[in-house]
Design a protein around this motif. Structure first.
Motif, PDB file in Angstrom:
ATOM      1  N   SER A 227      15.666  80.886  39.990  1.00 51.45           N
ATOM      2  CA  SER A 227      16.303  82.030  40.631  1.00 51.45           C
ATOM      3  C   SER A 227      17.714  82.228  40.093  1.00 51.45           C
ATOM      4  CB  SER A 227      16.341  81.826  42.147  1.00 51.45           C
ATOM      5  OG  SER A 227      17.044  82.869  42.784  1.00 51.45           O
ATOM      6  N   THR A 228      18.429  81.138  39.869  1.00 52.03           N
ATOM      7  CA  THR A 228      19.792  81.223  39.341  1.00 52.03           C
ATOM      8  C   THR A 228      19.804  81.754  37.915  1.00 52.03           C
ATOM      9  OG1 THR A 228      20.477  79.372  40.739  1.00 52.03           O
ATOM     10  CG2 THR A 228      21.891  79.907  38.871  1.00 52.03           C
ATOM     11  N   GLY A 231      18.948  85.520  38.164  1.00 57.55           N
ATOM     12  CA  GLY A 231      20.075  86.285  38.697  1.00 57.55           C
ATOM     13  C   GLY A 231      19.681  87.710  39.027  1.00 57.55           C
ATOM     14  N   ASN A 232      20.507  88.654  38.581  1.00 56.61           N
ATOM     15  CA  ASN A 232      20.244  90.079  38.802  1.00 56.61           C
ATOM     16  C   ASN A 232      19.591  90.743  37.598  1.00 56.61           C
ATOM     17  OD1 ASN A 232      21.408  90.083  41.418  1.00 56.61           O
ATOM     18  ND2 ASN A 232      23.454  90.211  40.517  1.00 56.61           N
ATOM     19  N   LYS A 233      19.197  89.951  36.606  1.00 61.97           N
ATOM     20  CA  LYS A 233      18.566  90.505  35.410  1.00 61.97           C
ATOM     21  C   LYS A 233      17.113  90.868  35.709  1.00 61.97           C
ATOM     22  CE  LYS A 233      19.171  86.909  32.727  1.00 61.97           C
ATOM     23  NZ  LYS A 233      19.689  85.937  33.689  1.00 61.97           N
ATOM     24  N   ASN A 274      14.964  87.506  44.616  1.00 62.64           N
ATOM     25  CA  ASN A 274      14.906  88.002  43.240  1.00 62.64           C
ATOM     26  C   ASN A 274      13.634  87.532  42.531  1.00 62.64           C
ATOM     27  OD1 ASN A 274      15.784  85.315  43.034  1.00 62.64           O
ATOM     28  ND2 ASN A 274      17.101  85.737  41.260  1.00 62.64           N
ATOM     29  N   GLN A 277      10.882  89.883  43.848  1.00 55.72           N
ATOM     30  CA  GLN A 277      11.035  91.198  43.225  1.00 55.72           C
ATOM     31  C   GLN A 277      10.660  91.167  41.749  1.00 55.72           C
ATOM     32  OE1 GLN A 277      15.118  91.795  44.247  1.00 55.72           O
ATOM     33  NE2 GLN A 277      14.660  92.236  46.400  1.00 55.72           N
TER      34      GLN A 277
END
Length: 307
Positions: A227-228, A231-233, A274, A277
């Motif tokens: 998850s780290t 990230g938001n990628k 994330n 998603q």
């Protein structure tokens, strides 16, 4: 015959029996040498790709996973990322599969097994075409990161999934739904043998040696690591997917859309929105047809908590 003679005779017979059993056991436990041939390196781009998988067995109605095995989902996702046309043949069996595992492919007259070597082979074969695909073509640093991610996914998270499927009772109850394909008089023995065999593999690997609490600590550690990195990628390496993304999707699809895992595992994945998603993103973008027949409530149960 005196008592001392009898004692000597029984002693000799005991030694002979012990040595005989030792030789027999030693012959049964000799090292098994692989007879597999070297994997092919490159083929003809004009040949057709046929992916072999096992038939999807009787599954619970709430199961919407893409494929039965995580590696079949991985390979199919990679093929979609690469925009390579393929056909699926679900007549494969583990007994008849090369290296005793699925999926495998035929490419013309060439047979390639193991997703790692299949992807290497197809990457070399279609190198020019892949520059126009959705695939991320990593530089050396990105390749090293992707390799590390694959190690976490396929050497750690995979066994986490197996533990919460075959060892934890709530997961095993879901797996037993598959027993409906077996005649009633062999179901208990067949399912028990399956569970014992896979449990032994998880124990030898090390995961099943821990308490369930400690396994869950490891699961959260592995999920947090991935998850780290994500990230938001959109994908692990950036804007485009790679083999590591295909592998991560193969396992997370079982967590998010499948039901043959324990309740604890389903709850843990929800703490990493994330990752949920990410799984939904790949389904929508690369497998839209699989969502058409899926009830809205099923999708909501999978990702609604993290939307």
């Amino acid at each position: 015959m005196s008592d001392s003679d009898l004692n000597r005779m029984f002693g000799v017979l005991g030694i002979i029996c012990f040595l005989t059993l030792g030789l027999w056991y030693g012959s049964r436990t000799r090292l098994v040498k692989s007879t597999a041939e070297n994997s092919p390196i490159q083929g003809d781009p004009k040949d057709h790709i046929v992916m072999y998988d096992i038939k999807k067995m009787q599954m619970p109605p709430e199961d919407h996973s893409l494929r039965v095995t995580v590696f079949a989902s991985k390979l199919e996702a990679w093929l979609r990322f690469a925009h390579l046309p393929y056909r699926i043949n679900c007549s494969a069996t583990l007994k008849g599969a090369p290296k005793g595992q699925v999926p495998y492919i035929t490419h013309g007259k060439t047979l390639v097994a193991d997703t790692t070597f299949i992807i290497k082979y197809l990457t070399a074969t279609y190198a020019k075409d892949l520059t126009h695909s959705d695939l991320q073509l990593p530089d050396p640093e990105q390749h090293a990161l992707a390799t590390a991610c694959l190690a976490v996914i396929e050497e750690k998270l995979l066994y986490d999934l197996a533990y919460h499927r075959f060892v934890v009772e709530s997961g095993w109850q879901q797996v037993q739904y598959m027993s409906g394909k077996f005649p009633w008089w062999v179901r208990p023995f067949t399912m028990r043998a399956m569970r014992v065999r896979i449990h032994d593999r998880i124990y030898l690997q090390g995961t099943a040696r821990h308490s369930q609490h400690d396994v869950n600590v490891l699961v959260r550690t592995h999920l947090e690591c991935l998850s780290t990195i994500l990230g938001n990628k959109p994908f692990l390496l950036g804007q485009n997917p790679s083999e590591a993304d295909a592998s991560l999707f193969g396992i997370l699809d079982q967590f998010v859309y499948g039901c043959m895992v324990s309740r604890e595992m389903k709850q843990m994945i929800q703490h990493f929105p994330n990752l949920c998603q990410f799984t939904e993103r790949i389904r929508v973008r690369f497998f839209p047809e699989t969502l058409e027949d899926m009830p809205d409530t099923a999708r909501q149960d999978s990702i609604g908590k993290v939307a």
